[in-house]
Write a protein that holds these residues in place. Structure first.
Motif, PDB file in Angstrom:
ATOM      1  N   ARG A   2       0.856  -1.187   0.000  1.00 33.55           N
ATOM      2  CA  ARG A   2       0.000   0.000   0.000  1.00 33.55           C
ATOM      3  C   ARG A   2       0.892   1.237   0.000  1.00 33.55           C
ATOM      4  O   ARG A   2       1.745   1.418   0.880  1.00 33.55           O
ATOM      5  CB  ARG A   2      -0.921  -0.012   1.221  1.00 33.55           C
ATOM      6  N   ILE A   3       0.674   2.111  -0.992  1.00 35.15           N
ATOM      7  CA  ILE A   3       1.545   3.273  -1.189  1.00 35.15           C
ATOM      8  C   ILE A   3       0.720   4.551  -1.149  1.00 35.15           C
ATOM      9  O   ILE A   3      -0.305   4.662  -1.833  1.00 35.15           O
ATOM     10  CB  ILE A   3       2.279   3.188  -2.548  1.00 35.15           C
ATOM     11  N   LEU A   4       1.162   5.508  -0.352  1.00 39.21           N
ATOM     12  CA  LEU A   4       0.608   6.864  -0.385  1.00 39.21           C
ATOM     13  C   LEU A   4       1.537   7.706  -1.228  1.00 39.21           C
ATOM     14  O   LEU A   4       2.741   7.786  -0.959  1.00 39.21           O
ATOM     15  CB  LEU A   4       0.502   7.449   1.022  1.00 39.21           C
ATOM     16  N   TYR A   5       1.001   8.338  -2.282  1.00 41.72           N
ATOM     17  CA  TYR A   5       1.817   9.085  -3.244  1.00 41.72           C
ATOM     18  C   TYR A   5       1.395  10.551  -3.201  1.00 41.72           C
ATOM     19  O   TYR A   5       0.251  10.879  -3.491  1.00 41.72           O
ATOM     20  CB  TYR A   5       1.604   8.510  -4.653  1.00 41.72           C
ATOM     21  N   LYS A  97      -4.128   2.331   5.230  1.00 39.86           N
ATOM     22  CA  LYS A  97      -2.933   2.283   6.081  1.00 39.86           C
ATOM     23  C   LYS A  97      -1.725   1.963   5.203  1.00 39.86           C
ATOM     24  O   LYS A  97      -1.394   0.794   4.983  1.00 39.86           O
ATOM     25  CB  LYS A  97      -3.104   1.247   7.184  1.00 39.86           C
ATOM     26  N   PRO A  98      -1.065   2.997   4.685  1.00 38.49           N
ATOM     27  CA  PRO A  98       0.045   2.760   3.749  1.00 38.49           C
ATOM     28  C   PRO A  98       1.253   2.111   4.415  1.00 38.49           C
ATOM     29  O   PRO A  98       1.491   2.268   5.610  1.00 38.49           O
ATOM     30  CB  PRO A  98       0.374   4.170   3.239  1.00 38.49           C
ATOM     31  N   ASP A  99       2.012   1.386   3.605  1.00 36.54           N
ATOM     32  CA  ASP A  99       3.276   0.793   4.051  1.00 36.54           C
ATOM     33  C   ASP A  99       4.451   1.721   3.765  1.00 36.54           C
ATOM     34  O   ASP A  99       5.416   1.751   4.521  1.00 36.54           O
ATOM     35  CB  ASP A  99       3.519  -0.531   3.312  1.00 36.54           C
ATOM     36  N   VAL A 100       4.345   2.437   2.645  1.00 38.39           N
ATOM     37  CA  VAL A 100       5.431   3.303   2.169  1.00 38.39           C
ATOM     38  C   VAL A 100       4.820   4.571   1.591  1.00 38.39           C
ATOM     39  O   VAL A 100       3.712   4.548   1.061  1.00 38.39           O
ATOM     40  CB  VAL A 100       6.266   2.586   1.079  1.00 38.39           C
ATOM     41  N   VAL A 101       5.565   5.676   1.683  1.00 37.20           N
ATOM     42  CA  VAL A 101       5.129   6.947   1.104  1.00 37.20           C
ATOM     43  C   VAL A 101       6.119   7.370   0.027  1.00 37.20           C
ATOM     44  O   VAL A 101       7.340   7.285   0.215  1.00 37.20           O
ATOM     45  CB  VAL A 101       5.028   8.048   2.182  1.00 37.20           C
ATOM     46  N   VAL A 102       5.592   7.808  -1.109  1.00 35.40           N
ATOM     47  CA  VAL A 102       6.403   8.422  -2.168  1.00 35.40           C
ATOM     48  C   VAL A 102       5.974   9.875  -2.271  1.00 35.40           C
ATOM     49  O   VAL A 102       4.781  10.168  -2.357  1.00 35.40           O
ATOM     50  CB  VAL A 102       6.203   7.714  -3.525  1.00 35.40           C
ATOM     51  N   ALA A 113       3.784  10.509   6.736  1.00 32.89           N
ATOM     52  CA  ALA A 113       4.763   9.437   6.948  1.00 32.89           C
ATOM     53  C   ALA A 113       5.515   9.625   8.261  1.00 32.89           C
ATOM     54  O   ALA A 113       5.725   8.667   9.008  1.00 32.89           O
ATOM     55  CB  ALA A 113       5.745   9.406   5.779  1.00 32.89           C
ATOM     56  N   LYS A 114       5.922  10.849   8.543  1.00 30.16           N
ATOM     57  CA  LYS A 114       6.651  11.110   9.782  1.00 30.16           C
ATOM     58  C   LYS A 114       5.799  10.781  10.993  1.00 30.16           C
ATOM     59  O   LYS A 114       6.275  10.202  11.972  1.00 30.16           O
ATOM     60  CB  LYS A 114       7.087  12.578   9.820  1.00 30.16           C
ATOM     61  N   ASN A 115       4.533  11.160  10.934  1.00 32.03           N
ATOM     62  CA  ASN A 115       3.635  10.936  12.064  1.00 32.03           C
ATOM     63  C   ASN A 115       3.379   9.450  12.307  1.00 32.03           C
ATOM     64  O   ASN A 115       3.139   9.026  13.449  1.00 32.03           O
ATOM     65  CB  ASN A 115       2.318  11.664  11.836  1.00 32.03           C
ATOM     66  N   HIS A 116       3.452   8.657  11.212  1.00 27.39           N
ATOM     67  CA  HIS A 116       3.183   7.223  11.330  1.00 27.39           C
ATOM     68  C   HIS A 116       4.456   6.381  11.193  1.00 27.39           C
ATOM     69  O   HIS A 116       4.371   5.167  11.036  1.00 27.39           O
ATOM     70  CB  HIS A 116       2.146   6.807  10.280  1.00 27.39           C
ATOM     71  N   VAL A 123      10.940  11.543  -4.855  1.00 25.30           N
ATOM     72  CA  VAL A 123      11.117  11.465  -6.309  1.00 25.30           C
ATOM     73  C   VAL A 123      10.854  12.849  -6.890  1.00 25.30           C
ATOM     74  O   VAL A 123       9.701  13.295  -6.957  1.00 25.30           O
ATOM     75  CB  VAL A 123      10.161  10.445  -6.957  1.00 25.30           C
ATOM     76  N   ASP A 124      11.891  13.549  -7.272  1.00 28.56           N
ATOM     77  CA  ASP A 124      11.731  14.862  -7.907  1.00 28.56           C
ATOM     78  C   ASP A 124      13.062  15.282  -8.510  1.00 28.56           C
ATOM     79  O   ASP A 124      14.058  14.568  -8.397  1.00 28.56           O
ATOM     80  CB  ASP A 124      11.232  15.913  -6.893  1.00 28.56           C
ATOM     81  N   ASN A 125      13.064  16.432  -9.168  1.00 29.72           N
ATOM     82  CA  ASN A 125      14.305  16.949  -9.733  1.00 29.72           C
ATOM     83  C   ASN A 125      14.963  17.992  -8.832  1.00 29.72           C
ATOM     84  O   ASN A 125      16.065  18.460  -9.123  1.00 29.72           O
ATOM     85  CB  ASN A 125      14.042  17.573 -11.103  1.00 29.72           C
ATOM     86  N   MET A 126      14.311  18.346  -7.726  1.00 28.18           N
ATOM     87  CA  MET A 126      14.795  19.431  -6.877  1.00 28.18           C
ATOM     88  C   MET A 126      15.929  19.010  -5.951  1.00 28.18           C
ATOM     89  O   MET A 126      16.836  19.797  -5.660  1.00 28.18           O
ATOM     90  CB  MET A 126      13.637  19.969  -6.034  1.00 28.18           C
ATOM     91  N   GLN A 127      15.893  17.780  -5.452  1.00 31.41           N
ATOM     92  CA  GLN A 127      16.872  17.370  -4.446  1.00 31.41           C
ATOM     93  C   GLN A 127      18.298  17.341  -4.981  1.00 31.41           C
ATOM     94  O   GLN A 127      19.250  17.320  -4.200  1.00 31.41           O
ATOM     95  CB  GLN A 127      16.487  15.995  -3.881  1.00 31.41           C
TER      96      GLN A 127
END
Length: 369
Positions: A2-5, A97-102, A113-116, A123-127
Motif C-alpha cells: 500500500r503506497i501513499l503518493y 494504512k500505507p506501508d510506504v510513502v512516495v 509518513a513522519k507521524n506514522h 522522487v523529484d528533480n529538486m533534491q
C-alpha cells in the motif's frame, strides 16, 4: 504493498511525471494519491483514490515571482485549506494504512509518513540542488540564491529513506541514499519522432509577461505560442505569431517539429526538449533559482542558452547558436523510463522490508535520521 503518493500541485510538471510512475505502480500496488491545485483534476481523470488537498501557490508579475503577494495569497488560502487537509488526513488514517510513502516534493504525504513512522521515498528533480556537488564556476554570481534555495530544498523532505533525483545533467553525488536517474518522460514524448521545422515553440506560464509577444514579433520567425492566452478555444494568428489553446497532442506535435524552443527554466519541458534534441532558450522565472540552475547546466552542456531577460538581441544570438546546440544534443541518449522505474521499484522493495526499523539504521549510517 500500500503506497501513499504525494504530488505538489504548483506547476503541472510534477503531475505529468507522477502520472508515468503512477501508471506503473497502480498495476501492482494499492495506491492513494494526495495532490493540490490543477494537478488534482489532471490525475483524477486518470486514477482512482485521488484526494484533493490544499497546497501552496505562487503569484507572478511579469516573469518574476511576486513574493509578498505569494505570502498573502497563501495565508488567505490556508484559512480553508488547512481544515480540508485535516479532514483528508483522518480519512486516510481510517480507510487506508500505507506501508510506504512516495513524495514528489509534497509536504502533506511527508508529514503523514513522519507521524506514522513510515519510510519516505523522494522522487523529484529538486533534491539534486542539495544532494549533489556543483562546480563553483557554474554558480559564480549566483552563490547567495543557490545557498538560500539549497536550504529550502534540504528542509523540504529531510531524513527520507532514499532520494531519487531525475536529471539530464550529472554532477557528483555528495550525500548517501541518493540516486540520479534520467528524466521521467510521458509515453507520448517517448513515441514522438523529432523532425526539423521552421517554427519556434514558445511556452510561457506567466500570463503577465506582456513584453514577450512584441519581441517575438520583431524576430520575424514563425512562433507557436502556448500559455499566454489561456482562454483560447481556437488558434489566433497575429502576424508571425500563432497563439494556440492548450492541447497535449498539439503541443507535443509542435515540440517534435520545432526548430527550437523558447521557455522558462521549468524542468519538465526542458527535459522533454533535451530528449527530442530541440535547442532551448531558457528565461527562468525570477526568484526561482531551481530554474536558473537548470538553465545553467543546459547552457554548459551546449544544449541551449540561458538569459535573465528576453530581448531581440538575445533571441537572435540564440537562433545563431541553434545549429551548434542541435549538434551537441545528438550526444544525448536515454532508454525511456527503464532506469527510473527500476530504481523506484528497488527502493520500494527495500523500504517495505525495512519499514519497521529504518530510522534506527539510517541514524547508525550517518549520525542522524
Amino acid at each position: 504493498m500500500r503506497i501513499l503518493y504525494g504530488v505538489v500541485g504548483e506547476g503541472m510538471g510534477h503531475a505529468t511525471r507522477s502520472r508515468v510512475l503512477l501508471e506503473a505502480l497502480t498495476k501492482e500496488h494499492e495506491v492513494h494519491i494526495v495532490v493540490s491545485g490543477r494537478a488534482q483534476h489532471y490525475l483524477a481523470q486518470r486514477f482512482q483514490n485521488v484526494h484533493g488537498i490544499w497546497g501552496l501557490t505562487i503569484a507572478y508579475e511579469g516573469n518574476s515571482v511576486k513574493k509578498w503577494q505569494t505570502v498573502l495569497q497563501n495565508l488567505k488560502g490556508a484559512v480553508t485549506g488547512w481544515p480540508q487537509n485535516v479532514r483528508q488526513y483522518f480519512d486516510l488514517v481510517e480507510g487506508f494504512k500505507p506501508d510506504v510513502v512516495v513524495s514528489d516534493f509534497e509536504t502533506f504525504s511527508y508529514l503523514f509518513a513522519k507521524n506514522h513512522r513510515l519510510p519516505v521515498i523522494s522522487v523529484d528533480n529538486m533534491q539534486i540542488i542539495n544532494r549533489c556537488q556543483h562546480d563553483p564556476a557554474l554558480l559564480a554570481g549566483h552563490e547567495e540564491s543557490f545557498e538560500a534555495t539549497r536550504a529550502i530544498v534540504k528542509a523540504k523532505l529531510p531524513g527520507a529513506f532514499h532520494y531519487l533525483a531525475t536529471t539530464f545533467f550529472y554532477p557528483p553525488v555528495r550525500k548517501r541514499r541518493t540516486t540520479l536517474a534520467p528524466s521521467i518522460l510521458r509515453p507520448e514524448i517517448l513515441a514522438a519522432k523529432p523532425e526539423a521545422g521552421e517554427h519556434l515553440l514558445v511556452y510561457q506560464t506567466a500570463t503577465t509577461n506582456t513584453h514577450l509577444p512584441e519581441i517575438l514579433k520583431q524576430s520575424g520567425v514563425p512562433c507557436r505560442v502556448y500559455g499566454l492566452r489561456r482562454d483560447l478555444k481556437e488558434d489566433v494568428v497575429d502576424g508571425n505569431l500563432t497563439y494556440r489553446p492548450f492541447s497535449e497532442a498539439g503541443f507535443i506535435d509542435d515540440l517534435r517539429t520545432a526548430r527550437a524552443v523558447v521557455a522558462g527554466g521549468g524542468y519538465t519541458l526542458m527535459s522533454e526538449a533535451v530528449y527530442l534534441h530541440k535547442p532551448l532558450l531558457s528565461i527562468p522565472v525570477g526568484g526561482q533559482f531551481e530554474q536558473v540552475l537548470n538553465a545553467l547546466y543546459l547552457e554548459k552542456l551546449g544544449y541551449g542558452m540561458y538569459v535573465k531577460e528576453l530581448s531581440l538581441d538575445a533571441l537572435k544570438t540564440f537562433l545563431g547558436r541553434v545549429p551548434a546546440c542541435a549538434e551537441a544534443l545528438k550526444g544525448y541518449e536515454q532508454d525511456g523510463n527503464v532506469k527510473m522505474l527500476s530504481a523506484l521499484n528497488d527502493q520500494l522493495a527495500q523500504a517495505y522490508e525495512h519499514r519497521g526499523h529504518w530510522r534506527m539504521e539510517l541514524a547508525e549510517m550517518d549520525g542522524k535520521a
